[in-house]
Design a protein around this motif. Structure first.
Motif, PDB file in Angstrom:
ATOM      1  N   ALA A  11       0.828  -1.206   0.000  1.00 52.87           N
ATOM      2  CA  ALA A  11       0.000   0.000   0.000  1.00 52.87           C
ATOM      3  C   ALA A  11       0.862   1.255   0.000  1.00 52.87           C
ATOM      4  O   ALA A  11       0.583   2.217  -0.720  1.00 52.87           O
ATOM      5  N   GLY A  12       1.925   1.252   0.818  1.00 52.23           N
ATOM      6  CA  GLY A  12       2.822   2.399   0.847  1.00 52.23           C
ATOM      7  C   GLY A  12       3.550   2.591  -0.461  1.00 52.23           C
ATOM      8  O   GLY A  12       3.766   3.724  -0.915  1.00 52.23           O
ATOM      9  N   GLY A  13       3.935   1.483  -1.096  1.00 56.75           N
ATOM     10  CA  GLY A  13       4.678   1.581  -2.345  1.00 56.75           C
ATOM     11  C   GLY A  13       3.830   2.023  -3.515  1.00 56.75           C
ATOM     12  O   GLY A  13       4.267   2.813  -4.355  1.00 56.75           O
ATOM     13  N   VAL A  14       2.616   1.529  -3.593  1.00 53.93           N
ATOM     14  CA  VAL A  14       1.759   1.804  -4.748  1.00 53.93           C
ATOM     15  C   VAL A  14       1.008   3.115  -4.617  1.00 53.93           C
ATOM     16  O   VAL A  14       0.905   3.887  -5.576  1.00 53.93           O
ATOM     17  N   GLN A  74      -2.038   8.064   1.308  1.00 58.81           N
ATOM     18  CA  GLN A  74      -3.174   7.269   0.856  1.00 58.81           C
ATOM     19  C   GLN A  74      -3.029   5.810   1.294  1.00 58.81           C
ATOM     20  O   GLN A  74      -4.003   5.162   1.677  1.00 58.81           O
ATOM     21  N   GLY A  75      -1.793   5.307   1.238  1.00 59.58           N
ATOM     22  CA  GLY A  75      -1.561   3.930   1.665  1.00 59.58           C
ATOM     23  C   GLY A  75      -1.906   3.728   3.130  1.00 59.58           C
ATOM     24  O   GLY A  75      -2.525   2.727   3.515  1.00 59.58           O
ATOM     25  N   ALA A 128       5.273   3.193   5.718  1.00 56.99           N
ATOM     26  CA  ALA A 128       6.478   3.979   5.446  1.00 56.99           C
ATOM     27  C   ALA A 128       7.572   3.104   4.843  1.00 56.99           C
ATOM     28  O   ALA A 128       8.329   3.553   3.978  1.00 56.99           O
ATOM     29  N   ALA A 129       7.665   1.857   5.309  1.00 61.24           N
ATOM     30  CA  ALA A 129       8.653   0.937   4.748  1.00 61.24           C
ATOM     31  C   ALA A 129       8.383   0.723   3.267  1.00 61.24           C
ATOM     32  O   ALA A 129       9.311   0.737   2.446  1.00 61.24           O
ATOM     33  N   GLY A 130       7.119   0.535   2.917  1.00 61.14           N
ATOM     34  CA  GLY A 130       6.766   0.354   1.511  1.00 61.14           C
ATOM     35  C   GLY A 130       7.052   1.588   0.686  1.00 61.14           C
ATOM     36  O   GLY A 130       7.616   1.509  -0.412  1.00 61.14           O
ATOM     37  N   ALA A 131       6.689   2.762   1.216  1.00 62.91           N
ATOM     38  CA  ALA A 131       6.954   4.010   0.502  1.00 62.91           C
ATOM     39  C   ALA A 131       8.453   4.234   0.341  1.00 62.91           C
ATOM     40  O   ALA A 131       8.918   4.694  -0.707  1.00 62.91           O
TER      41      ALA A 131
END
Length: 207
Positions: free
Chosen positions: A65-68, A73-74, A171-174
């Motif tokens: 979710a964070g990455g996409v 928003q994630g 945050a890890a994904g972002a």
């Protein structure tokens, strides 16, 4: 089954990294955007289901979710999914009892729910919040529902745990997908703190 849970998490994370390397984050986002308004809804559904059925890995969905979708928003998608699903878990346990909970979590995991329910969570708000911050939060939501904990106390603990713990994985994904040193630093710092909380509450579980 515990091993299977972590294997599934690893597979999903590996798949996300593979997609990133093969297509690039922008192309991945373009594919997601083709779903339009349904993209966040789909990820919301996956995260929601993974909490109601704890055998399914939910951490990877938070990272994705964070990455996409980016951090804001994630986080909104993940926080809303966690709020509603954990409320559902509590309600099912409180309204229908142990029998129905076992159908959702499975007989093998029911022992974990029972063990958490016996930790006197209803008498210790901070311990309850701590469990809801760890990777056991989906089981803890069911477990608290089996105790005499007041709904208001549980809801406040749930909100606190979401505000503290959920930004970490998003945050890890972002950070991973966007190459942001700030987000990665925040995630690592948060992981250290969550690790301490997990160690403390797991020790209480084993006592």
């Amino acid at each position: 089954m515990k091993t299977l849970r972590w294997v599934l998490i690893g597979v999903l994370i590996a798949l996300a990294i593979w997609l990133l390397n093969k297509f690039g984050i922008e192309q991945v986002r373009e594919q997601v955007e083709r779903f339009g308004i349904w993209a966040p809804a789909i990820l919301f559904g996956l995260r929601f289901t993974s909490i109601i059925l704890p055998v399914l890995p939910g951490t990877a969905y938070a990272i994705l979710a964070g990455g996409v979708f980016g951090f804001v928003q994630g986080l909104l998608v993940v926080a809303l999914a966690d709020l509603l699903s954990c409320t559902f878990n509590f309600y099912i346990a409180r309204r229908y009892g142990r029998g129905l909970v076992e159908r959702f979590v499975g007989q093998q995991f029911m022992e974990k729910v029972d063990r958490l329910a016996q930790r006197h969570l209803e008498g210790n708000f901070f311990l309850m919040t701590g469990f809801l911050m760890t990777g056991l939060f989906d089981f803890a939501a069911y477990a608290v529902g089996l105790t005499q904990t007041r709904w208001q106390s549980y809801f406040i603990a749930l909100i606190a745990s979401i505000l503290i713990a959920k930004p970490l994985w998003v945050a890890a994904g972002a950070g991973i997908f966007e190459g942001s040193q700030l987000f990665l630093g925040f995630a690592l710092l948060g992981a250290f703190g969550i690790g301490i909380v997990t160690a403390v509450v797991q020790r209480r579980t084993q006592d």
